[in-house]
Design an enzyme around this catalytic site. Structure first.
Site, mmCIF file in Angstrom:
data_model
loop_
_atom_site.group_PDB
_atom_site.id
_atom_site.type_symbol
_atom_site.label_atom_id
_atom_site.label_comp_id
_atom_site.label_asym_id
_atom_site.label_seq_id
_atom_site.Cartn_x
_atom_site.Cartn_y
_atom_site.Cartn_z
ATOM 1 C CG HIS A 258 -2.957 1.409 1.552
ATOM 2 N ND1 HIS A 258 -2.189 0.902 2.225
ATOM 3 C CD2 HIS A 258 -2.565 1.170 -0.110
ATOM 4 C CE1 HIS A 258 -1.009 0.279 1.398
ATOM 5 N NE2 HIS A 258 -1.533 0.634 0.114
HETATM 6 O O1 RIB Z 1 -0.831 5.301 0.450
HETATM 7 C C1 RIB Z 1 -2.015 4.557 0.263
HETATM 8 C C2 RIB Z 1 -3.113 5.794 -0.113
HETATM 9 O O2 RIB Z 1 -2.562 6.473 -1.322
HETATM 10 C C3 RIB Z 1 -4.334 5.068 -0.523
HETATM 11 O O3 RIB Z 1 -5.388 5.860 -0.236
HETATM 12 C C4 RIB Z 1 -4.307 5.088 -2.091
HETATM 13 O O4 RIB Z 1 -5.614 4.977 -2.830
HETATM 14 C C5 RIB Z 1 -3.503 6.460 -2.236
HETATM 15 O O5 RIB Z 1 -4.793 7.265 -2.252
#
Ligand code: RIB
Ligand code: CA
Length: 323
Positions: free
Chosen positions: A239
């Site tokens: 992400h």
């Molecule tokens: O939902 C995904 C996010 O939550 C990403 O940033 C992961 O590293 C967690 O922080």
């Protein structure tokens, strides 16, 4: 002219890869890396930022901000996927600094030092961002832009049916940030879930003869095990790396202006991001949301960026042991 960027991170393996890419990208000047609790507790997040820097040893070391616990504590964490230390359980050694200032103070300092010129890439819960805005009420007008990784528009959450992890960890902070007047961009799960690293992509990473290759291969293989065991996925979702590519290559994304807010009291919907998409909306637009992504383009950019980072890192003298 490189973009001045503050990485606000809760490393987390995807945070770590995004930071590695940013530290060696000639178009990015990482002015600070501020840690925040989320995937791991605050102290571990602060330690992990220092692990990343010591492992890849960038040409220029940015300021580091120390994470502090959110007002209401952390309701969950991400160690089921990212391992007990948040970086795949690889147990990296690091000399932890004791003189670090709180993340929200570092954010205020660095934004004030370059008014309207700093981009904040928020890869974790929005605790630090909200605290910085509350500490310095002028700050939302001085931030160049704020890119937030997290939330959902139409799709399900990933930590509850309704909420994405970063927002869920500190919904009140997220609401505070959504309601500030700074220029905001959201990279939601609807988009980041589309970009998956499969095993054949992992083979394309820089090899173990480079310190970037050694580091990202160790943590990404650990993430692969975590995603397989916890989600039954034969792929990794990265992400925060998608969030960084949205910063460096916005042309690979489609953005739509929306009016969004955050649920802060729902029993089932706590941490949900809600958007007014009625035919005649009553809420005012406050955030540009990524709705489409060129996922192949993003994947190619990740591989290109990591190889370029590895080449820069290997052209530098090796880190002095124990640094
Ligand atoms: O939902 C995904 C996010 O939550 C990403 O940033 C992961 O590293 C967690 O922080
Ligand atoms: Ca993160």
């Amino acid at each position: 002219m490189p973009k001045k960027v503050i990485f606000d991170v809760d490393p987390g393996i995807d945070d770590a890869v995004a930071v590695c890419m940013g530290l060696f990208d000639p178009n990015v000047e990482v002015v600070a890396i501020t840690s925040v609790g989320g995937n791991v507790p605050p102290a571990q997040a602060t330690r992990n930022v220092q692990v990343i820097l010591s492992q890849v040893d960038p040409p220029r070391w940015p300021r580091i901000g120390a994470a502090t616990a959110p007002d209401h504590g952390l309701p969950t964490e991400g160690r089921r996927i990212f391992g007990p230390d948040g970086l795949g359980g690889v147990a990296f050694e690091v000399a932890v600094r004791r003189d670090l200032r709180p993340s929200e103070k570092v954010i205020c300092d660095e934004v004030r030092a370059a008014p309207e010129a700093v981009t904040i890439l928020a890869c974790g819960p929005l605790t630090n961002i909200a605290r910085a805005f509350l500490r310095d009420p002028e700050l939302p007008y001085l931030v160049g832009q704020l890119i937030i990784v997290g939330g959902t528009v139409s799709g399900p959450g990933n930590i509850t049916p309704a909420a994405e992890f970063n927002i869920y960890c500190d919904p009140q902070a997220a609401r505070t940030v959504f309601r500030t007047p700074c220029t905001k961009f959201l990279i939601p799960l609807d988009v980041t879930n589309q970009v998956e690293l499969t095993l054949d992509w992992l083979q394309r990473l820089p090899d173990e003869t480079t310190r970037i290759g050694r580091f990202v291969r160790k943590i990404l293989h650990a993430a692969f095990r975590g995603y397989r065991q916890e989600l039954g996925l034969e792929a990794i979702r990265i992400h925060d790396v998608v969030g960084l590519v949205a910063l460096t290559h916005p042309e690979l994304f489609t953005f739509v202006e929306m009016a969004g807010d955050v649920e802060t009291i729902g029993e089932l919907t706590l941490g949900a991001t809600v958007f007014d998409r009625r035919r005649v909306p009553a809420w005012r637009h406050n955030i540009a949301v990524a709705t489409e992504v060129d996922k192949e383009g993003v994947l190619e950019e990740i591989i290109r960026s990591l190889h370029a980072a590895a080449a820069v890192a290997e052209s530098q003298p090796p880190p002095i042991m124990g640094k």
